[in-house]
Scaffold this motif. Structure first.
Motif, PDB file in Angstrom:
ATOM      1  N   GLN A1519      10.839 -16.526  -6.767  1.00 18.64           N
ATOM      2  CA  GLN A1519      10.530 -17.830  -5.237  1.00 18.64           C
ATOM      3  C   GLN A1519       8.965 -17.425  -4.519  1.00 18.64           C
ATOM      4  O   GLN A1519       8.163 -17.779  -3.980  1.00 18.64           O
ATOM      5  N   SER A1520       9.590 -16.484  -4.492  1.00 23.25           N
ATOM      6  CA  SER A1520       8.613 -15.492  -2.970  1.00 23.25           C
ATOM      7  C   SER A1520       7.352 -14.951  -3.434  1.00 23.25           C
ATOM      8  O   SER A1520       6.412 -15.251  -3.644  1.00 23.25           O
ATOM      9  N   PHE A1521       7.420 -14.352  -5.406  1.00 27.86           N
ATOM     10  CA  PHE A1521       5.544 -13.754  -5.850  1.00 27.86           C
ATOM     11  C   PHE A1521       5.331 -15.197  -5.810  1.00 27.86           C
ATOM     12  O   PHE A1521       4.165 -15.056  -6.018  1.00 27.86           O
ATOM     13  N   ILE A1522       5.638 -16.173  -6.454  1.00 26.61           N
ATOM     14  CA  ILE A1522       5.074 -17.338  -6.920  1.00 26.61           C
ATOM     15  C   ILE A1522       4.651 -18.173  -5.200  1.00 26.61           C
ATOM     16  O   ILE A1522       3.092 -18.299  -5.338  1.00 26.61           O
ATOM     17  N   ALA A1523       4.730 -17.436  -4.138  1.00 26.81           N
ATOM     18  CA  ALA A1523       4.369 -18.298  -2.876  1.00 26.81           C
ATOM     19  C   ALA A1523       3.241 -17.145  -2.309  1.00 26.81           C
ATOM     20  O   ALA A1523       2.145 -18.039  -1.883  1.00 26.81           O
ATOM     21  N   PHE A1524       2.981 -16.005  -2.717  1.00 30.46           N
ATOM     22  CA  PHE A1524       2.180 -15.566  -2.157  1.00 30.46           C
ATOM     23  C   PHE A1524       0.984 -15.280  -3.342  1.00 30.46           C
ATOM     24  O   PHE A1524       0.110 -15.557  -3.004  1.00 30.46           O
ATOM     25  N   LEU A1525       1.236 -16.019  -4.464  1.00 32.41           N
ATOM     26  CA  LEU A1525      -0.219 -15.977  -5.566  1.00 32.41           C
ATOM     27  C   LEU A1525      -0.905 -17.496  -5.162  1.00 32.41           C
ATOM     28  O   LEU A1525      -2.007 -17.301  -6.054  1.00 32.41           O
ATOM     29  N   ILE A1526      -0.345 -18.174  -4.948  1.00 29.26           N
ATOM     30  CA  ILE A1526      -0.769 -19.118  -4.348  1.00 29.26           C
ATOM     31  C   ILE A1526      -0.938 -19.158  -3.097  1.00 29.26           C
ATOM     32  O   ILE A1526      -2.471 -20.006  -2.883  1.00 29.26           O
ATOM     33  N   TRP A1527      -1.328 -18.443  -2.404  1.00 33.89           N
ATOM     34  CA  TRP A1527      -1.622 -17.912  -1.302  1.00 33.89           C
ATOM     35  C   TRP A1527      -2.509 -16.427  -0.788  1.00 33.89           C
ATOM     36  O   TRP A1527      -2.218 -15.374  -0.457  1.00 33.89           O
ATOM     37  N   PRO A1528      -3.857 -16.880  -1.832  1.00 36.26           N
ATOM     38  CA  PRO A1528      -4.639 -15.487  -2.372  1.00 36.26           C
ATOM     39  C   PRO A1528      -4.874 -14.869  -0.976  1.00 36.26           C
ATOM     40  O   PRO A1528      -5.251 -13.566  -0.869  1.00 36.26           O
ATOM     41  N   THR A1529      -5.098 -15.576  -0.117  1.00 35.67           N
ATOM     42  CA  THR A1529      -6.162 -14.725   0.878  1.00 35.67           C
ATOM     43  C   THR A1529      -4.975 -14.531   1.804  1.00 35.67           C
ATOM     44  O   THR A1529      -5.108 -13.033   2.130  1.00 35.67           O
ATOM     45  N   TYR A1530      -3.692 -14.762   2.333  1.00 29.80           N
ATOM     46  CA  TYR A1530      -3.036 -14.406   3.549  1.00 29.80           C
ATOM     47  C   TYR A1530      -2.159 -12.924   2.275  1.00 29.80           C
ATOM     48  O   TYR A1530      -2.044 -11.922   2.544  1.00 29.80           O
ATOM     49  N   LEU A1531      -2.091 -13.144   0.876  1.00 31.84           N
ATOM     50  CA  LEU A1531      -1.628 -12.100  -0.136  1.00 31.84           C
ATOM     51  C   LEU A1531      -3.107 -11.218   0.128  1.00 31.84           C
ATOM     52  O   LEU A1531      -2.011  -9.675   0.312  1.00 31.84           O
ATOM     53  N   GLN A1532      -4.003 -11.098   0.115  1.00 29.28           N
ATOM     54  CA  GLN A1532      -4.545  -9.536   0.845  1.00 29.28           C
ATOM     55  C   GLN A1532      -4.441  -9.297   1.666  1.00 29.28           C
ATOM     56  O   GLN A1532      -4.931  -8.098   2.203  1.00 29.28           O
ATOM     57  N   GLN A1628      10.276 -18.597   2.806  1.00 31.04           N
ATOM     58  CA  GLN A1628      11.475 -19.329   3.005  1.00 31.04           C
ATOM     59  C   GLN A1628      12.462 -18.566   2.480  1.00 31.04           C
ATOM     60  O   GLN A1628      12.428 -17.975   1.507  1.00 31.04           O
ATOM     61  N   ASP A1629      13.109 -18.334   2.694  1.00 33.34           N
ATOM     62  CA  ASP A1629      14.864 -18.031   2.375  1.00 33.34           C
ATOM     63  C   ASP A1629      16.039 -18.690   1.910  1.00 33.34           C
ATOM     64  O   ASP A1629      17.315 -18.856   1.679  1.00 33.34           O
ATOM     65  N   SER A1630      15.907 -20.481   1.181  1.00 32.35           N
ATOM     66  CA  SER A1630      16.946 -21.264   0.925  1.00 32.35           C
ATOM     67  C   SER A1630      16.488 -21.284  -0.349  1.00 32.35           C
ATOM     68  O   SER A1630      15.476 -20.479  -1.099  1.00 32.35           O
ATOM     69  N   THR A1631      17.447 -21.927  -1.426  1.00 30.65           N
ATOM     70  CA  THR A1631      17.799 -21.415  -2.583  1.00 30.65           C
ATOM     71  C   THR A1631      16.096 -22.087  -3.637  1.00 30.65           C
ATOM     72  O   THR A1631      15.809 -23.844  -3.273  1.00 30.65           O
ATOM     73  N   PRO A1632      15.617 -21.310  -4.769  1.00 30.34           N
ATOM     74  CA  PRO A1632      14.698 -21.751  -5.510  1.00 30.34           C
ATOM     75  C   PRO A1632      14.562 -22.834  -5.379  1.00 30.34           C
ATOM     76  O   PRO A1632      16.337 -23.260  -6.501  1.00 30.34           O
ATOM     77  N   THR A1633      14.238 -24.281  -5.618  1.00 29.94           N
ATOM     78  CA  THR A1633      14.152 -25.144  -6.407  1.00 29.94           C
ATOM     79  C   THR A1633      12.615 -25.398  -7.272  1.00 29.94           C
ATOM     80  O   THR A1633      12.144 -24.552  -7.757  1.00 29.94           O
ATOM     81  N   PHE A1634      13.235 -26.791  -8.400  1.00 31.22           N
ATOM     82  CA  PHE A1634      12.024 -27.297  -9.215  1.00 31.22           C
ATOM     83  C   PHE A1634      10.893 -27.203  -9.287  1.00 31.22           C
ATOM     84  O   PHE A1634      10.129 -27.277  -9.776  1.00 31.22           O
ATOM     85  N   GLY A1635      10.626 -26.917  -7.564  1.00 31.75           N
ATOM     86  CA  GLY A1635       9.410 -27.176  -7.433  1.00 31.75           C
ATOM     87  C   GLY A1635       8.738 -25.799  -7.145  1.00 31.75           C
ATOM     88  O   GLY A1635       7.689 -25.707  -6.855  1.00 31.75           O
ATOM     89  N   THR A1636       9.345 -25.413  -6.425  1.00 29.88           N
ATOM     90  CA  THR A1636       8.779 -23.291  -7.130  1.00 29.88           C
ATOM     91  C   THR A1636       8.444 -23.276  -8.417  1.00 29.88           C
ATOM     92  O   THR A1636       7.682 -22.748  -8.170  1.00 29.88           O
ATOM     93  N   LEU A1637       8.812 -23.387  -9.615  1.00 31.69           N
ATOM     94  CA  LEU A1637       8.705 -23.687 -11.136  1.00 31.69           C
ATOM     95  C   LEU A1637       7.654 -24.211 -11.401  1.00 31.69           C
ATOM     96  O   LEU A1637       6.063 -23.767 -11.582  1.00 31.69           O
ATOM     97  N   THR A1638       7.899 -25.664 -11.433  1.00 34.11           N
ATOM     98  CA  THR A1638       6.232 -26.367 -11.030  1.00 34.11           C
ATOM     99  C   THR A1638       4.673 -25.573 -10.279  1.00 34.11           C
ATOM    100  O   THR A1638       3.839 -26.098 -10.784  1.00 34.11           O
ATOM    101  N   THR A1639       5.043 -25.553  -8.827  1.00 33.16           N
ATOM    102  CA  THR A1639       3.993 -24.859  -7.984  1.00 33.16           C
ATOM    103  C   THR A1639       3.385 -23.619  -9.599  1.00 33.16           C
ATOM    104  O   THR A1639       2.319 -23.111  -9.064  1.00 33.16           O
ATOM    105  N   CYS A1640       4.080 -22.963  -9.696  1.00 33.46           N
ATOM    106  CA  CYS A1640       4.008 -21.748 -10.347  1.00 33.46           C
ATOM    107  C   CYS A1640       2.989 -22.023 -11.713  1.00 33.46           C
ATOM    108  O   CYS A1640       1.802 -21.828 -11.599  1.00 33.46           O
ATOM    109  N   VAL A1641       3.216 -23.001 -12.267  1.00 30.22           N
ATOM    110  CA  VAL A1641       2.506 -23.689 -13.349  1.00 30.22           C
ATOM    111  C   VAL A1641       1.977 -23.869 -13.005  1.00 30.22           C
ATOM    112  O   VAL A1641       0.645 -23.861 -14.044  1.00 30.22           O
TER     113      VAL A1641
END
Length: 1787
Positions: A1519-1532, A1628-1641
């Motif tokens: 879940q954390s990695f997906i969050a980082f991947l959708i925020w590339p500027t923040y990740l950099q 975010q420290d809550s349980t991963p949801t379907f939104g986590t994976l749909t955001t990923c794809v």
């Protein structure tokens, strides 16, 4: 210099002076010069040698007349006039004298000279110095004449042919004898100079100096005459003239200045008289007289053949008789008158004879034979004098009976003269040839008949004859073995012992006669004896001569035993006569043993008695010093053959100093405790020092010296500790303060001490194993000389200075041969050698010693010269070139080891000394060895003495560049112009090494080698100014490279005549190094055009191929030698080693830096490598000496580097591999242990070839061709290497700040290289059945894992452990290999030991894990770390598990059980710590969990807790990695903060027009030009997501089964996605949801897919597309893999919820609606991607961020997607399934 202006006599200047250099050149006793040079110099100086001192003319013109045409300053002109007046020398020659003095002897600068000339008092002192120089030059000129006359007929002289040709030219043109006599007449007619005739500077003291010089010149001229007349016949008139002239001269007494002569002049006056008398004796040709007597006719004699000539000469000689010097001539003439055929007046003859005896003629002869130069063993004058006196005595004894030649005293002196003569080898030879019937033989025979009554004479004659040579000593042994008769006083026999016969003079022994009670010597009864006539008075007993042959050695033994009996009865019973007898006996025995050692066995009984004599008489009061000396000298001769026996016996006598306790440490050396002086110490202190005579000390020094070499050879040198310590404490420090009866003995004692020290210091002992911790003799000697008073004494000798030696040379009797000056030179030379060795051998861990402090500290007073300046000033000494050469060597050593500035020590004399060094370096006739050591000194100073080398280089800005003020642009464009100063060593060196001079006598190999050494030192030291000046010289590169164009003798053909070959080899080595440095420091485009041309010429001549083959042959020849070549002090100086290292540097340099002019084609490259391997094979087959191992080590490393660079140039790589393998086999079989330095290179070379073939896919290199050969050898090496690995504790002891490998542990390197080779072999051959059996046969795997475990536990050898893990990982990738690992117990070796790698340490903080997935890069790009090793271990477990499945499951579960906490910690921290190390470990952990998740049921059964923990951590991490991947500027931004490196930011800003600002998380704007570090991190995250999703698929229901299998048990799969559809946030420290994976794809995968495709319609602002950068790092297949797994989990988890009866229907409706909407947008974006489209606008993408805003999700889906939207392809099959799922299930 003055006087260089236009001269009217251009030929005069070079010939006027420089006589010292000429003498050194033609003398032939030092370093030999080329014969062409000798011949040229003789021809140039012919006139000067012929005229001798007459060459120097007196002034005949008005003062200043001759100087009118000269361009001289007024000061210089005045000085020359003063010199001319003071010396009585014409002005032109005075000018030449002044110029020569300035060049050779002046010790000041030009500035100092001007100051001196402006001061009248200083000018006067300068004139006196010039006078001294002039007098010395005159004497050296006479020495040159002497050399020519002396050696032109000597076949042993190296320049005999040149001297002979020169002499024949002289004798053809003129009468040499007349020239010599004219010079002598000029000398004796010289008037004493006064202030009226020679100016006011000619004081009375200066007149004394002139008189001393005049006497010296008379002596030299007379010596020349003595030598010249030895082969010359003169007529009567000449003989009479000589007699008259010498008579007028009073045989030296009638000097015109005799009124001012004082006592010091007496020896010279006597010497003149002796020489004149010898000349007259020589004119009589006494040898011819003896021959004429035998023939009975004097017709062959040049003077005596005519009676009238005889009469004329007789009349002249009869007028003599008033001076003792006349005696020898009178007596010789008496002998001639006795045998001359014409009648002579016997009364006159008797009168002349009596006059001669009254003048004590024999005393005069004795005085001659015992004064300089007639005592010298090397002087030719001495030999001639002995020959003359010998012939005189032969004639005398042939004409007269010895008893008629005076009384007992005269006879005694006559015998002393005979003894002196018989020591000469040529006299002894003639003595034996003539027999015992005539000449001196009759005297010897007479003394033999009188023995033992006349005891001393026969023994002394025998001693002298034995000293003359081996053949004579052998004859003496035979003579004494059979003596003809025994002579004694008749009254020594009692009446009952003898019977009278009929003849009253003959008696017979009645019973056996035993002359020595208790002795073995006897005369048998019945022997007859005859009474001899000649009883002088009635009181004397008659003498009887027993006619019995007996062994004289037995009698001598009885004499010694008699003395021993006397001393045993008490000191009062000792007869002094007996002591003197035994002394004579021991002297004779010593002489015989020294010349004829084979007689040792025969004289063994006498030798044994010597120990008793020493033991008994050493404590005698007072001890007989002469007896003790003789005994020690005799035993010294014995010790040379039987050292151990003599040493043992000598210690028993108590004579030798001894230690009462052991020397356990060097501190005890200072105190001297435990050292007892022995009987020798008592003799030295109690008697010798009081008397000022030191015979026992000198003999004892020789005695100890003869043991050093044999005892070092037997490693018994510590037996000598006590006497050496005694010399160091009690003799050497104080010998200069002792009182001396004869001052010459002082230098002798010093020389003997220094010789002992030098022998000890020159033996190599560092290679020996120490038998005990006690100091070694060499260490004690070094320590004593550095830290005790002995060191001060050594420095005092060195501080003597060149001036003191020069003064002693002028004052000694013979100017150039033996004397005090020559002894002082020898003493200082040895002091230099000892000090040089001291500084070399001093242990670096010792503190600064007093001796070193004295060398580096400033002197106490201003007037005192610094000791280093004194050493440097020996360059002014020109008499013996070896002395300044040794001084240069010492300066070189000081420059290397001392931390002081030599330039500062020289002070104001620096420039003056520099000028003299350069003057001698440039001089054509200078000693070559001196030139070489000067260049060696300069080479060392380049690095060690920057200040000193600067004044020698003297590079200055060119005057032309300063003057060219207008052309500023040119001067700026070019480099600053430089030029050489007037006194620069660079110009001298360039002249010496000029290409035209190389190979000729002007530049022999050793000098060229020294020049190249100096040039190389400049290049190695990067002396840019000097290098620039040299490069600009036209012929510089041609001269440097010329040796490469010449062939050297083949190594196998070298013989003694080719002694220059080592220097030639070293020269080539220096040339190659110079070229390497130049090519390396200057880019190929900027290389000098002249150098490029030279390199082209060398390459065109195919010289590189020649040198490669020559080096191969030289290495092979060295390998075939059986003797050890490591006998030199420094192995690195060996020419073969230097050449190989230089060749290595050169070839590797040109291999890495491409130089077109070198034309290195593939065939040449292969030749070089093949030659190298051939030489290496010869070395490993041959004897493993230290040199051979070093050569092999360098060859091995060299070959490895070349193969890495030139593998593609090998035409037959398989053959090379087999040759390398054969060499490895030889290194294994030819030694008991491994030789890692050699084998590392060989193994590395094979690895490099195999690696190249694997990476280049070479078809013809099939593994089948070499695997069966290489693999067993590699395994054998690995096993043997593993057994010899150091323990971890050893590594801890050796470790330094740079790590384990820097600690020099070559065995670890060996192990690493072998493992790398094994890995390459496995990678090259895919079929495990080819390599696995060999590994199993050699037990490789358990051996490696066992050793690895030891190092892991010890936390040492991280590189080695990593290499083994990489090898095991490679093996694990093969099914059979993985099985072998499991069977070998990989779990037992690694599972628990891994825990120690991460306990108590923050591994994430350490750099080391690569940013990319390839594990191989861990070895290439980063340092090995324990963290990286743990990661490899995890990967290895995953690999083995994937291969073996259930067979390895238990081991895998054990590993999880042991490391579950670490794994969970890793997954949790990777969300926070985005360092490469953390992500790398997370990747490997996920990979292992992925493999283990295939066995989810077994895992849950055995370790359910760990499964839950790891699964949960993995989901949250995803879940954390997906969050980082959708925020590339923040990740950099986060990445940059973690890395702390600004380089990536600079890289980004330099490529993008505007750096994106970090916004709040309300923007998902992508980065146009992402950094490489960001892309690598995204790649790593996607990889981890792929593995995580793939693992989670094992914990969610199978999609097809849950869709179609109605009876499926849902409770087995707990859902891990919550019902939520918002995008995840970073914190975010809550349980991963379907939104986590749909955001990923949707927002991750589809965006990456879009980026990976080219954008044809991009806007100008976004024209710089990062597609290529992304596609190179993030593969499309990885994105699709992540997408498909995410979609699979979404669908599986959704179906699980929809089929769950416990879930309320409202939640199910929410799930269908929201998930359908999300999937609709995803499929819409995907369709655009598949149609190669782009998003409609940024708004579209921003709207898609909040899918909840679209209230009508389902209708949109229906309108957007048609039934035919996805084309049917393999890539879209799965997406069509997703569409169907959305349509059918989520409707």
């Amino acid at each position: 210099m003055a006087g260089t202006g236009g001269s009217n006599q251009p030929a005069a200047k070079p010939d006027s002076f420089g006589n010292r250099s000429l003498w050194q050149l033609i003398n032939g006793t030092g370093v030999l010069r080329p014969k062409e040079l000798v011949s040229r110099e003789l021809t140039r100086n012919g006139k000067k040698i012929l005229e001798g001192i007459s060459f120097y003319k007196k002034p005949v013109t008005i003062a200043g007349e001759q100087l009118k045409g000269k361009k001289l300053s007024k000061l210089h002109k005045d000085l020359v006039q003063k010199i001319s007046q003071f010396l009585g020398l014409e002005e032109l020659q005075s000018l030449d004298l002044f110029s020569s003095f300035l060049s050779n002897d002046y010790r000041g600068s030009q500035k100092n000279l001007q100051h001196i000339l402006n001061n009248e008092r200083h000018t006067q002192a300068l004139v006196y110095k010039i006078r001294d120089y002039y007098f010395t030059e005159r004497l050296y000129l006479l020495q040159c004449v002497k050399v020519v006359i002396n050696f032109w007929q000597d076949d042993d002289h190296p320049y005999k042919e040149e001297l002979e040709q020169f002499m024949r030219r002289l004798t053809t043109d003129s009468d040499i004898m007349e020239k010599i006599l004219d010079q002598f007449k000029g000398c004796i007619k010289e008037q004493l100079p006064t202030w009226e005739t020679n100016g006011t500077m000619m004081t009375e003291r200066q007149a004394h100096v002139w008189a001393h010089q005049n006497l010296l010149e008379q002596c030299e001229l007379l010596e020349i005459l003595v030598i010249f007349l030895k082969d010359l016949e003169i007529n009567t008139d000449q003989a009479i003239n000589l007699v008259e002239m010498f008579k007028r001269h009073g045989f030296g007494r009638h000097q015109k200045y005799k009124h001012i002569l004082e006592d010091p002049a007496e020896p010279f006056i006597k010497k003149i008289g002796h020489l004149e008398m010898l000349i007259l004796l020589e004119t009589l040709d006494l040898e011819m007289v003896h021959g004429c007597i035998h023939l009975g006719s004097f017709d062959g004699h040049s003077i005596l053949k005519d009676p009238s000539s005889f009469k004329r000469l007789d009349e002249v000689i009869q007028t003599l008789g008033s001076d003792p010097s006349h005696g020898p001539l009178l007596l010789s003439w008496v002998a001639i008158r006795m045998v001359y055929p014409t009648e002579t007046d016997n009364a006159v003859t008797r009168k002349m004879g009596n006059s001669a005896l009254a003048l004590r003629v024999f005393d005069v002869l004795y005085e001659i034979l015992n004064t300089e130069p007639f005592t010298s063993k090397t002087s030719f004058v001495s030999s001639v004098a002995h020959y003359i006196v010998y012939n005189m005595l032969v004639n005398l004894l042939s004409a007269f009976d010895e008893d008629s030649l005076g009384g007992e005293r005269e006879i005694k002196v006559l015998y002393a003269n005979i003894c002196k003569l018989l020591k000469q080898e040529f006299v002894a030879e003639d003595f034996w040839n003539k027999g015992l019937e005539e000449g001196l033989g009759s005297v010897f025979h007479s003394s033999r008949l009188k023995f033992p009554l006349d005891f001393g004479n026969l023994v002394q004659f025998s001693t002298s004859l034995a000293l003359s040579g081996m053949d004579s000593a052998r004859k003496i042994v035979e003579v004494w073995r059979k003596l003809p008769c025994y002579t004694e006083f008749l009254d020594r026999n009692s009446v009952s012992d003898i019977n009278q016969t009929k003849d009253p003079l003959i008696w017979q022994l009645a019973r056996n006669k035993i002359p020595y009670p208790g002795g073995s010597f006897k005369i048998d009864a019945g022997s007859f004896g005859q009474c001899l006539p000649g009883k002088r008075d009635d009181t004397e007993s008659p003498i009887i001569q027993w006619d019995v042959e007996f062994n004289g050695w037995e009698l001598l033994l009885c004499e010694i035993e008699t003395l021993l009996q006397q001393i045993s009865l008490g000191a009062g019973m000792v007869s002094l006569v007996q002591v003197s007898r035994v002394t004579l006996i021991v002297e004779m025995v010593g002489a015989v043993l020294g010349a004829y050692p084979e007689s040792m066995e025969e004289l063994d009984q006498i030798i044994e008695c010597l120990y008793q004599l020493i033991h008994r008489f050493a404590s005698f009061n007072p001890p007989p010093l002469d007896l003790m000396t003789s005994c020690i000298q005799c035993l010294t001769s014995v010790a040379r053959k039987h050292p151990t026996k003599v040493w043992h016996n000598m210690k028993q006598t108590g004579m030798v100093p001894y230690l009462t306790e052991n020397v356990d440490n060097l501190a005890e050396v200072l105190s001297g405790q435990g050292l007892s002086a022995g009987l020798y110490g008592a003799i030295l202190a109690g008697y010798e020092c009081n008397q000022g005579r030191y015979p026992v000390t000198m003999a004892f020094l020789d005695f100890i010296s003869c043991f050093i070499k044999p005892f070092f050879a037997k490693e018994r040198e510590n037996d000598l500790m006590a006497p050496i310590l005694y010399f160091l404490r009690e003799v050497f420090p104080v010998f200069q303060k002792w009182r001396y009866y004869s001052s010459a003995k002082r230098e002798t004692i010093g020389q003997k001490c220094l010789d002992i020290f030098h022998q000890i210091l020159t033996f190599l002992t560092e290679n020996r194993k120490k038998k005990s911790n006690r100091p070694h003799l060499q260490e004690v000697c070094v320590y004593s000389l550095l830290f005790t008073e002995a060191g001060r004494s050594l420095l005092e000798l060195i501080a003597m200075g060149a001036d003191t030696i020069e003064m002693a040379l002028l004052q000694q009797g013979s100017f150039v041969e033996a004397g005090t000056g020559a002894e002082m030179i020898q003493l200082v030379q040895m002091s230099f050698s000892v000090l040089n060795r001291l500084l070399l051998l001093k242990s670096p861990d010792q503190p600064l010693s007093p001796l070193e402090s004295a060398l580096s500290s400033q002197p106490a007073g201003r007037q005192t010269q610094h000791i280093v300046a004194t050493i440097a000033s020996y360059i002014y000494h020109k008499h013996n070139p070896r002395l300044p050469a040794l001084a240069c060597l010492l300066l070189k050593r000081l420059a290397l080891v001392s931390r002081m500035s030599i330039l500062a020590c020289l002070g104001g004399d620096a420039e003056t000394i520099r000028d003299m060094y350069l003057s001698r370096l440039h001089a054509v006739t200078e000693d070559l060895r001196l030139k070489v050591v000067i260049l060696e000194l300069l080479s060392v100073c380049v690095e060690a003495q920057p200040g000193l080398i600067e004044i020698f280089l003297n590079v200055q800005p060119a005057e032309s560049s300063i003057a060219m003020g207008s052309d500023t642009s040119t001067s700026r464009a070019n480099k600053k112009d430089l030029s050489l100063g007037k006194t620069s060593c660079l110009q001298t060196v360039l002249d010496l090494m000029d290409v035209k001079k190389q190979g000729e006598y002007m530049c022999p190999p050793d000098l060229l080698c020294a020049c190249m050494d100096f040039i190389h030192a400049l290049w190695a030291g990067l002396r840019d100014t000097a290098m620039s000046v040299l490069r600009a010289r036209a012929n510089f590169w041609l001269s440097v490279s010329a040796p490469l164009m010449r062939n050297l003798p083949a190594p196998g053909e070298e013989d003694d005549s080719q002694i220059a070959v080592p220097d030639q080899v070293r020269t080539i080595a220096f040339v190659l190094r110079i070229l390497s440095e130049e090519i390396y420091t200057v880019t190929s485009a900027k290389l000098d055009s002249k150098l490029k041309k030279v390199l082209t010429d060398i390459s065109d001549a195919n010289r590189w191929k020649y040198w490669s083959s020559y080096i191969r042959d030289r290495v092979v020849a060295q390998a075939e030698k059986t003797e050890s070549e490591s006998s030199t002090d420094n192995l690195a100086d060996h020419p073969t080693l230097q050449l190989l290292m230089a060749w290595k540097n050169f070839v590797i340099t040109i291999a890495k830096l491409k130089i077109d002019e070198l034309k290195m084609n593939n065939s040449l490259k292969e030749v070089i490598m093949v030659d190298l391997i051939e030489g290496l094979q010869a070395l490993v087959v041959g004897d493993f000496s230290a040199l051979n191992i070093k050569l092999a080590q360098i060859s091995s490393a060299f070959l490895f580097n070349l193969i890495k660079l030139w593998t593609s140039s090998l035409s037959n790589q398989t053959r090379m591999i087999k040759e390398l393998q054969a060499a490895i086999v030889h290194t294994l079989s030819n030694s008991k242990t491994l030789i890692p330095p050699i084998q590392v290179g060989l193994l590395g070379s094979i690895t490099a070839i195999i690696q190249h073939t694997r990476l280049s896919s070479v078809v013809e290199m099939s593994p089948d061709k070499y695997l069966s050969v290489i693999l067993p050898t590699t395994c054998a090496v690995l096993l043997q290497s593993t057994r010899q690995l150091p323990s971890p504790q050893d590594l801890v002891d050796q470790k330094d700040t740079q790590g384990e490998l820097a600690a020099g542990n070559i065995r670890l390197k060996m192990q690493i290289v072998t493992c790398c080779l094994l890995e390459e072999l496995i990678l090259q051959c895919d079929r495990s059945e080819m390599w696995l059996p060999v590994l199993q046969e050699h037990f490789i795997l358990p051996t490696l894992m066992a050793s690895m475990e030891v190092f892991i536990k010890g936390k040492q050898a991280v590189h080695y452990v990593q290499t083994v893990f990489l090898l095991l990982l490679t093996i694990a990738k093969y099914n059979k290999g993985a099985e072998a690992l499991a069977m070998s117990g990989v779990t037992q070796y690694t599972c628990l030991s891994m825990i120690s790698l991460y306990q108590d340490s923050d591994l994430f903080a350490k750099p080391g894990a690569p940013a990319r997935k390839d594990v191989g890069e861990l070895h290439q790009n980063s340092r090995a770390t324990w963290h990286g090793i743990y990661c490899i271990c995890v990967e290895m477990y995953a690999t083995v598990l994937s291969a073996l499945k259930y067979s390895f499951l238990e081991d895998a579960l054990h590993f999880v059980g042991a490391h579950q906490d670490r794994m969970q910690q890793c997954l949790e921290l990777s969300r926070i710590t985005l360092t490469p190390g953390a992500l790398y470990e997370a990747e490997k952990t996920c990979d292992f969990i992925h493999q283990l998740s295939h066995f989810a049921r077994e895992w849950r059964l055995h370790l359910s807790d760990s499964l839950v923990k790891l699964q949960t951590s993995m989901v949250y991490m995803s879940q954390s990695f997906i969050a980082f991947l959708i925020w590339p500027t923040y990740l950099q931004h986060i990445i940059e903060q973690h890395s702390g490196q600004k380089g990536q930011t600079r890289e980004r800003t330099s490529t993008s027009p505007k750096q994106p600002r970090l916004q709040a998380q309300s923007s998902m704007e992508d980065i146009d030009t992402p950094s490489s570090q960001l892309l690598h991190t995204q790649h790593r995250m996607l990889t981890i997501l792929g593995m995580s999703f793939s693992s989670l698929r094992q914990f969610t229901p199978d999609l097809l089964e849950i869709l179609y299998e109605q009876s499926m048990d849902y409770s087995e799969y707990e859902p891990f996605l919550a019902l939520g559809f918002s995008a995840p946030s970073v914190d975010q420290d809550s349980t991963p949801t379907f939104g986590t994976l749909t955001t990923c794809v949707r927002d991750v995968c589809v965006k990456f897919l879009t980026k990976l495709e080219p954008k044809p319609g991009s806007s100008p602002q976004r024209s710089v597309s990062p597609v290529n950068a992304i596609s190179q790092i993030i593969p499309k297949s990885l994105v699709l893999y992540v997408m498909e797994n995410a979609l699979y989990i979404i669908m599986s988890q959704a179906t699980r919820y929809l089929r769950d009866p416990q879930l309320v229907s409202t939640d199910k409706q929410l799930l269908k609606r929201e998930l359908g909407t999300e999937m609709n947008y995803f499929l819409k974006e995907l369709e655009r991607y598949l149609r190669k489209g782009t998003p409609a606008s940024p708004n579209t993408s921003s709207n898609s961020l909040s899918p909840r805003t679209a209230q009508s999700g389902a209708p949109l889906l229906g309108r957007s997607i048609s039934q035919t939207s996805f084309a049917i392809s393999q890539e879209t099959e799965f997406f069509r399934f997703v569409r169907e799922y959305v349509t059918q299930v989520l409707k």
